[in-house]
Design an enzyme around this catalytic site. Sequence first.
Site, PDB file in Angstrom:
ATOM      1  N   HIS A  44       0.821  -1.205   0.000  1.00 56.44           N
ATOM      2  CA  HIS A  44       0.000   0.000   0.000  1.00 56.44           C
ATOM      3  C   HIS A  44       0.861   1.265   0.000  1.00 56.44           C
ATOM      4  CE1 HIS A  44      -3.886   1.934   0.537  1.00 56.44           C
ATOM      5  NE2 HIS A  44      -3.348   2.726   1.452  1.00 56.44           N
ATOM      6  N   LYS A  86      -7.030  14.432  -6.955  1.00 58.56           N
ATOM      7  CA  LYS A  86      -6.510  13.079  -6.818  1.00 58.56           C
ATOM      8  C   LYS A  86      -7.661  12.124  -6.509  1.00 58.56           C
ATOM      9  CE  LYS A  86      -2.889  10.385  -4.467  1.00 58.56           C
ATOM     10  NZ  LYS A  86      -1.960  10.348  -3.319  1.00 58.56           N
ATOM     11  N   SER A  89      -8.119   4.895  -3.132  1.00 64.52           N
ATOM     12  CA  SER A  89      -8.989   3.771  -2.768  1.00 64.52           C
ATOM     13  C   SER A  89      -9.116   3.651  -1.258  1.00 64.52           C
ATOM     14  CB  SER A  89      -8.397   2.468  -3.318  1.00 64.52           C
ATOM     15  OG  SER A  89      -7.118   2.231  -2.745  1.00 64.52           O
ATOM     16  N   HIS A  90     -10.263   3.164  -0.817  1.00 66.78           N
ATOM     17  CA  HIS A  90     -10.448   2.735   0.568  1.00 66.78           C
ATOM     18  C   HIS A  90     -11.269   1.447   0.546  1.00 66.78           C
ATOM     19  CE1 HIS A  90     -10.022   4.606   4.776  1.00 66.78           C
ATOM     20  NE2 HIS A  90      -8.851   4.589   4.190  1.00 66.78           N
ATOM     21  N   SER A 313      -5.180   7.162  12.956  1.00 64.96           N
ATOM     22  CA  SER A 313      -6.217   8.085  13.413  1.00 64.96           C
ATOM     23  C   SER A 313      -6.349   9.213  12.402  1.00 64.96           C
ATOM     24  CB  SER A 313      -5.851   8.665  14.788  1.00 64.96           C
ATOM     25  OG  SER A 313      -5.851   7.659  15.768  1.00 64.96           O
ATOM     26  N   GLN A 314      -7.562   9.690  12.233  1.00 62.66           N
ATOM     27  CA  GLN A 314      -7.852  10.632  11.164  1.00 62.66           C
ATOM     28  C   GLN A 314      -7.638  12.088  11.576  1.00 62.66           C
ATOM     29  OE1 GLN A 314      -9.290   9.389   7.770  1.00 62.66           O
ATOM     30  NE2 GLN A 314      -7.789   8.092   8.796  1.00 62.66           N
ATOM     31  N   ASP A 496      -5.811   8.416 -11.478  1.00 65.08           N
ATOM     32  CA  ASP A 496      -6.295   7.042 -11.619  1.00 65.08           C
ATOM     33  C   ASP A 496      -6.320   6.318 -10.287  1.00 65.08           C
ATOM     34  OD1 ASP A 496      -3.668   5.893 -11.073  1.00 65.08           O
ATOM     35  OD2 ASP A 496      -3.122   6.448 -13.103  1.00 65.08           O
ATOM     36  N   GLY A 533      -2.458   9.581  -8.587  1.00 69.16           N
ATOM     37  CA  GLY A 533      -3.126   8.291  -8.653  1.00 69.16           C
ATOM     38  C   GLY A 533      -2.836   7.411  -7.455  1.00 69.16           C
ATOM     39  N   ASN A 534      -3.316   6.183  -7.562  1.00 71.91           N
ATOM     40  CA  ASN A 534      -3.286   5.252  -6.451  1.00 71.91           C
ATOM     41  C   ASN A 534      -3.359   3.843  -7.009  1.00 71.91           C
ATOM     42  OD1 ASN A 534      -5.705   3.793  -4.462  1.00 71.91           O
ATOM     43  ND2 ASN A 534      -3.778   4.361  -3.541  1.00 71.91           N
ATOM     44  N   SER A 536      -4.360  -0.103  -5.803  1.00 72.86           N
ATOM     45  CA  SER A 536      -4.940  -0.974  -4.783  1.00 72.86           C
ATOM     46  C   SER A 536      -4.897  -2.404  -5.287  1.00 72.86           C
ATOM     47  CB  SER A 536      -6.396  -0.563  -4.483  1.00 72.86           C
ATOM     48  OG  SER A 536      -6.988  -1.492  -3.591  1.00 72.86           O
TER      49      SER A 536
END
Length: 734
Positions: A44, A86, A89-90, A313-314, A496, A533-534, A536
């Site tokens: 990741h 941007k 994914s989650h 933590s967010q 992406d 991008g990302n 996953s």
Amino acid sequence: MENLEEVLKKHKLSNDEYQNILKIMGREPNLLELKIFSSMWSEHCSYKSSKKYLNGFPTKAPWVIQGPGENAGVIDVGDGIAAVFKMESHNHPSFIEPYQGAATGVGGILRDVFTMGARPVANMNSLRFGNIVNDDKISKHQRYLVRGVVAGIGDYGNCMGVPTIGGECSFEECYNGNILVNAFTLGLAKTDEIFYGLAEGVGNPVIYVGSKTGRDGLGGAVMASDSFSEENKSLRPTVQVGDPFAEKLLLEACLELFKCDYIVGIQDMGAAGLTSSSFEMAGRSGSGMIMHLDLVPAREEAMEPFEFMLSESQERMLICAKAGYEEKVLDIFRKWDLDAEVIGEVTSSGNMELFWHGTRVADIPVLPVGEEAPIYDRPIKKPAYLDEIKNINIDNFEKLSNQEAFENLFARPEVVDKSWISEQYDSMVQTNTIKNSGSLDASCIRIKESGKALSMSSDCNPRYNYIDPFGGAAAAVMESGRNVAMSGARPKAITDCLNYGNPENPEIMWQFAQGCYGIKEACKELNTPVVSGNVSLYNETDGEGIYPTPAIAMVGVNDDANKTLSSSFQEANSPIYLIGDTNSDFGGSLYLKKLYKKVGGVLPKIDYEQELKLWDLVIEANKKSLLNCAKDVNTGGIAIALAKMSCVGNLGSTCRLNLNDERDIFSESFSRAIVEVKDEIDFKNLAKEIGIKVQKIGETTKEQIFVCNDIKAKLEELKETYFNKFQEIIEQDI
């Protein structure tokens, strides 16, 4: 280290990776240091399986200010204004805990954008679920996931005051075990006021700001770097908990900070939390850093150093401030009722030195963590199934009447209006939205400062990517650009989100490689570079992977917001034209999947020259005020596109086409669009000048009847299905 094999397995590190760690450290790492390597070298965070294929993406153009490598990409949209955007994914967290997983996905992508100095002005999402229509356990669970994900996205975005203006949602059985939740945010900033994630200048203070750190999200990056199985499906402790009200305060505090010349750089604490943010900031400048973990604000008791470093933590940021301005920075965040503490400083050592109550508990070279992260050249193998499915064709099956086929296809969740989803999102807050998700094709916002508009669209057809991973990925770029062009905007750049299965499977790795090659080719040919991008991977449960799903979000610019083009019929008795060529293209089509339960065949021909001509014709015709509306032809073909345009526009339409096969009204040939024309003569002359085929196929009508060749339907009945069917499906368990 005792039980080394067991420790490495727990931290998902190979023996070769451990040997490299020993080489970097010059000694055996302690457990905290090993956990840091584990997170930073997770799939990741390090992209160790994908990096080989991401290299070489087209990333430059005169309008690109910042490409991949920062929190978000940045393009110049004129008048001293930049668009910052941007998509990320989650997926794994959303499958485990749909509400919080989706909510924190939105929170994370918002921070990626506003940490660059931009105020977020638009959200979109790309959602994939499994079968939702049946009465079995799987469909009931998928409906639960849909409701949870949508609620999480809506609640977080609405609380933040950022409009969610569009996106896409599709359904395939391959997502029964792994749903996909991809979140997109776009923000606006001044071109000369972009901020970067940088820590440099010996002695400059490192400041922690935002919410307190807890134990939520521990190991999240590592969790998202593995497949699901019966043993690890219950992973709720690794899912973060979001607080949009805290994020709203953080947003406003950061934007206030950016007006002052107090900082060197700022970074969101996303995956791997304090670990990734600190290493990335120091790594970009080759600096070292000291951090005192006992000074990090905590919301739980007896937390250990590794928990501070790896918590996800967010609503947290890490700032490198200019020496002497510490108190000014702290004052801003405390004014907004946020935690803010100086926890360290920049050094010239090149090492990350971590202290706990005065004792140094970790000392790791910064650059090697990033530069010497493993890059795998995994085995690839063309999947055997491709040879088995390529000869599937509609002629292999019993022929259905077009009327029967249309009635079946039009009621499908993939086709009908999904306003049940979009109505839970505030799409009009900030009062800049011109087109939202119910308007078909691209979504658009106004830039009040310049009078221009930005159009954006997220697209990917998973079935296309299953039957042809290269062509399917290229088609996703084309489709997203086509949707943007249909609004009158010129496509400029993409972000992406590359969602694939287990990279340790050579067939999955081949799919990924082909997808990257397809994106590279399409972006080069269409002059739409990749700016962010990302990736996953490991979207797989018990050995069953998803279809390749490279989601593409395109952003385009329209020089006049008042000339934003509609995608639905506007006036009665107007001529309807089809742009482009229609062939018998049913590879990966909705027609094959829904009527014959087959996914196969050959992808329609890709012609970038024709695609660009289509964009040019619609964009130029719109500038000359020759069009009332434009909509691309995609899933379900001409018949479905026309029916949608009639339903949304509340106008009947009568169209007749000469086709080689009467079923070709459902063909999914690429590079086509349907337009409602104001001035036929000038439109046809422009098409001739550009060099693309157009043909008149019918006209809009006041009469509430839909006619397309041998298909006939009352518009009121179509609208009843189109606008109400999805809610009927998704709420059947409530």
